[in-house]
Design a protein around this motif. Sequence first.
Motif, PDB file in Angstrom:
ATOM      1  N   ALA A  20      42.360  49.583  26.899  1.00 43.62           N
ATOM      2  CA  ALA A  20      41.444  49.462  28.039  1.00 43.62           C
ATOM      3  C   ALA A  20      41.467  50.726  28.891  1.00 43.62           C
ATOM      4  O   ALA A  20      40.416  51.188  29.369  1.00 43.62           O
ATOM      5  N   THR A  21      42.641  51.301  29.072  1.00 45.86           N
ATOM      6  CA  THR A  21      42.762  52.538  29.842  1.00 45.86           C
ATOM      7  C   THR A  21      41.982  53.664  29.180  1.00 45.86           C
ATOM      8  O   THR A  21      41.278  54.438  29.846  1.00 45.86           O
ATOM      9  N   ALA A  22      42.100  53.758  27.860  1.00 42.43           N
ATOM     10  CA  ALA A  22      41.383  54.814  27.129  1.00 42.43           C
ATOM     11  C   ALA A  22      39.873  54.666  27.277  1.00 42.43           C
ATOM     12  O   ALA A  22      39.142  55.648  27.439  1.00 42.43           O
ATOM     13  N   VAL A  32      37.826  43.133  31.296  1.00 46.43           N
ATOM     14  CA  VAL A  32      39.123  42.773  30.724  1.00 46.43           C
ATOM     15  C   VAL A  32      39.440  41.312  31.010  1.00 46.43           C
ATOM     16  O   VAL A  32      38.985  40.724  31.996  1.00 46.43           O
ATOM     17  N   TRP A  33      40.238  40.748  30.106  1.00 48.06           N
ATOM     18  CA  TRP A  33      40.740  39.379  30.306  1.00 48.06           C
ATOM     19  C   TRP A  33      42.096  39.268  29.637  1.00 48.06           C
ATOM     20  O   TRP A  33      42.320  39.792  28.528  1.00 48.06           O
ATOM     21  N   ASN A  34      43.003  38.582  30.300  1.00 48.02           N
ATOM     22  CA  ASN A  34      44.329  38.312  29.750  1.00 48.02           C
ATOM     23  C   ASN A  34      44.737  36.913  30.150  1.00 48.02           C
ATOM     24  O   ASN A  34      44.418  36.451  31.251  1.00 48.02           O
ATOM     25  N   ARG A  35      45.446  36.210  29.252  1.00 48.40           N
ATOM     26  CA  ARG A  35      45.754  34.807  29.556  1.00 48.40           C
ATOM     27  C   ARG A  35      46.795  34.656  30.654  1.00 48.40           C
ATOM     28  O   ARG A  35      46.845  33.626  31.319  1.00 48.40           O
ATOM     29  N   SER A  36      47.663  35.659  30.854  1.00 48.60           N
ATOM     30  CA  SER A  36      48.599  35.590  31.978  1.00 48.60           C
ATOM     31  C   SER A  36      48.110  36.521  33.082  1.00 48.60           C
ATOM     32  O   SER A  36      47.644  37.633  32.815  1.00 48.60           O
ATOM     33  N   ALA A  37      48.222  36.070  34.307  1.00 45.75           N
ATOM     34  CA  ALA A  37      47.665  36.808  35.440  1.00 45.75           C
ATOM     35  C   ALA A  37      48.485  38.051  35.758  1.00 45.75           C
ATOM     36  O   ALA A  37      49.682  38.129  35.473  1.00 45.75           O
ATOM     37  N   GLY A  38      47.828  39.026  36.354  1.00 45.25           N
ATOM     38  CA  GLY A  38      48.516  40.189  36.894  1.00 45.25           C
ATOM     39  C   GLY A  38      48.487  41.422  36.011  1.00 45.25           C
ATOM     40  O   GLY A  38      48.593  42.542  36.516  1.00 45.25           O
ATOM     41  N   ASP A  40      46.104  42.754  34.553  1.00 42.95           N
ATOM     42  CA  ASP A  40      44.872  43.533  34.683  1.00 42.95           C
ATOM     43  C   ASP A  40      44.747  44.235  36.029  1.00 42.95           C
ATOM     44  O   ASP A  40      43.770  44.945  36.275  1.00 42.95           O
ATOM     45  N   ASP A  41      45.730  44.056  36.915  1.00 43.93           N
ATOM     46  CA  ASP A  41      45.601  44.584  38.277  1.00 43.93           C
ATOM     47  C   ASP A  41      45.370  46.095  38.293  1.00 43.93           C
ATOM     48  O   ASP A  41      44.454  46.588  38.952  1.00 43.93           O
ATOM     49  N   ALA A  42      46.198  46.842  37.553  1.00 46.02           N
ATOM     50  CA  ALA A  42      46.066  48.303  37.562  1.00 46.02           C
ATOM     51  C   ALA A  42      44.740  48.737  36.965  1.00 46.02           C
ATOM     52  O   ALA A  42      44.125  49.712  37.411  1.00 46.02           O
ATOM     53  N   LEU A  43      44.276  48.007  35.963  1.00 43.70           N
ATOM     54  CA  LEU A  43      42.993  48.344  35.339  1.00 43.70           C
ATOM     55  C   LEU A  43      41.834  48.084  36.290  1.00 43.70           C
ATOM     56  O   LEU A  43      40.890  48.881  36.366  1.00 43.70           O
ATOM     57  N   VAL A  44      41.902  46.974  37.014  1.00 43.07           N
ATOM     58  CA  VAL A  44      40.855  46.655  37.985  1.00 43.07           C
ATOM     59  C   VAL A  44      40.825  47.713  39.083  1.00 43.07           C
ATOM     60  O   VAL A  44      39.750  48.136  39.538  1.00 43.07           O
ATOM     61  N   GLU A  45      41.992  48.177  39.503  1.00 39.11           N
ATOM     62  CA  GLU A  45      42.048  49.236  40.523  1.00 39.11           C
ATOM     63  C   GLU A  45      41.361  50.505  40.027  1.00 39.11           C
ATOM     64  O   GLU A  45      40.810  51.278  40.814  1.00 39.11           O
ATOM     65  N   ARG A  46      41.364  50.709  38.708  1.00 34.53           N
ATOM     66  CA  ARG A  46      40.742  51.904  38.127  1.00 34.53           C
ATOM     67  C   ARG A  46      39.269  51.687  37.808  1.00 34.53           C
ATOM     68  O   ARG A  46      38.614  52.593  37.310  1.00 34.53           O
ATOM     69  N   GLY A  47      38.766  50.485  38.044  1.00 33.36           N
ATOM     70  CA  GLY A  47      37.347  50.254  37.848  1.00 33.36           C
ATOM     71  C   GLY A  47      36.977  49.200  36.836  1.00 33.36           C
ATOM     72  O   GLY A  47      35.789  48.900  36.652  1.00 33.36           O
ATOM     73  N   ALA A  48      37.941  48.624  36.148  1.00 34.38           N
ATOM     74  CA  ALA A  48      37.639  47.556  35.196  1.00 34.38           C
ATOM     75  C   ALA A  48      37.183  46.306  35.938  1.00 34.38           C
ATOM     76  O   ALA A  48      37.538  46.081  37.098  1.00 34.38           O
ATOM     77  N   VAL A  49      36.410  45.494  35.233  1.00 34.24           N
ATOM     78  CA  VAL A  49      35.951  44.219  35.793  1.00 34.24           C
ATOM     79  C   VAL A  49      36.815  43.106  35.228  1.00 34.24           C
ATOM     80  O   VAL A  49      36.981  42.990  34.009  1.00 34.24           O
ATOM     81  N   ARG A  50      37.359  42.287  36.112  1.00 34.14           N
ATOM     82  CA  ARG A  50      38.195  41.160  35.695  1.00 34.14           C
ATOM     83  C   ARG A  50      37.307  39.955  35.412  1.00 34.14           C
ATOM     84  O   ARG A  50      36.573  39.481  36.288  1.00 34.14           O
ATOM     85  N   ALA A  51      37.352  39.468  34.178  1.00 30.94           N
ATOM     86  CA  ALA A  51      36.586  38.273  33.821  1.00 30.94           C
ATOM     87  C   ALA A  51      37.406  37.033  34.149  1.00 30.94           C
ATOM     88  O   ALA A  51      38.639  37.027  34.034  1.00 30.94           O
ATOM     89  N   ALA A  52      36.705  35.975  34.522  1.00 28.76           N
ATOM     90  CA  ALA A  52      37.383  34.727  34.878  1.00 28.76           C
ATOM     91  C   ALA A  52      37.727  33.890  33.654  1.00 28.76           C
ATOM     92  O   ALA A  52      38.558  32.985  33.730  1.00 28.76           O
ATOM     93  N   SER A  53      37.076  34.181  32.517  1.00 29.54           N
ATOM     94  CA  SER A  53      37.317  33.406  31.299  1.00 29.54           C
ATOM     95  C   SER A  53      37.025  34.281  30.090  1.00 29.54           C
ATOM     96  O   SER A  53      36.388  35.340  30.207  1.00 29.54           O
TER      97      SER A  53
END
Length: 296
Positions: A20-22, A32-38, A40-53
Amino acid sequence: MSTPAPVTVIGLGEMGHALATALLDAGHPTTVWNRSAGKDDALVERGAVRAASVEEAVLASPLTVVCLLDYDVVRTLMSPAADALRGRTLVNLTNGTPDQARETEVWATGLGADYLDGGIMAIPSTVATPQAFVLYSGEERHFAAHRETLEALGAATYLGRDVGIASLYDLALLSAMDMMFAGFFHSVAMATSHKEGSATGFTELLVPWLTNMAQVMPAFAADVDADRASGAEPALAQGLDVVLAGTRNMLGATRDAGVRADFFERSVAELEKRIAEGRTAYTGPDAVRALRVDPA
């Protein structure tokens, strides 16, 4: 230059996070989406969109890259997004076997998705560097459609239509690495059995030796291919008696050093068997045949 296409990444372990970083670094709008929370935080700070599902993540992009623990997890996590996959491309970079890749292609195409399987020949820290390459197999048109995006992860190498070949090559390459490291630790155990032995000093000799010997591999490979094609005589051959004598010496020295010798015990037994069968030369084709359960 084309505008970077949107991409979704599912699975944000160390490798998924690196993927995702690349993609973000290459300018791709990345969901991005991951089954455990947290994670994706650094990726979201860099501009990624966190999906809810998972479904929301898949719907966000024409291309979804998954990198998870195993193929069972892929199916489990992606099944709720079955309808969303229709008309989209799923690239599975999860480590698995060729048969698992083929089964997953049947599952994905049954849902109306385009499917590619792949193998990442990099560690997380080397993703998207000149040293990284990623293997892909499946329908070539699916690869061609997304090649520019996939190049952001490492040199994109297409192997063929059989969707299982990327997994086969991935695991074959990993097996060479695994055996190399096993050989390294074995040799270090031998060298450091001496009171003056130093792992660091020994490795300074080992690396250039192995680098030099690795350059023989293309010639061995050419012999294997020539043998498969026409039964041609190998260009590289060594007397089996010479190889056996050296292997016996390695066996003895390993035992004397108090190091496990089971590899060399098997090697000596195999070489003795070949000599008893009347063989006289050690060649690449013979070495490959000896490893096959069915030598045909």
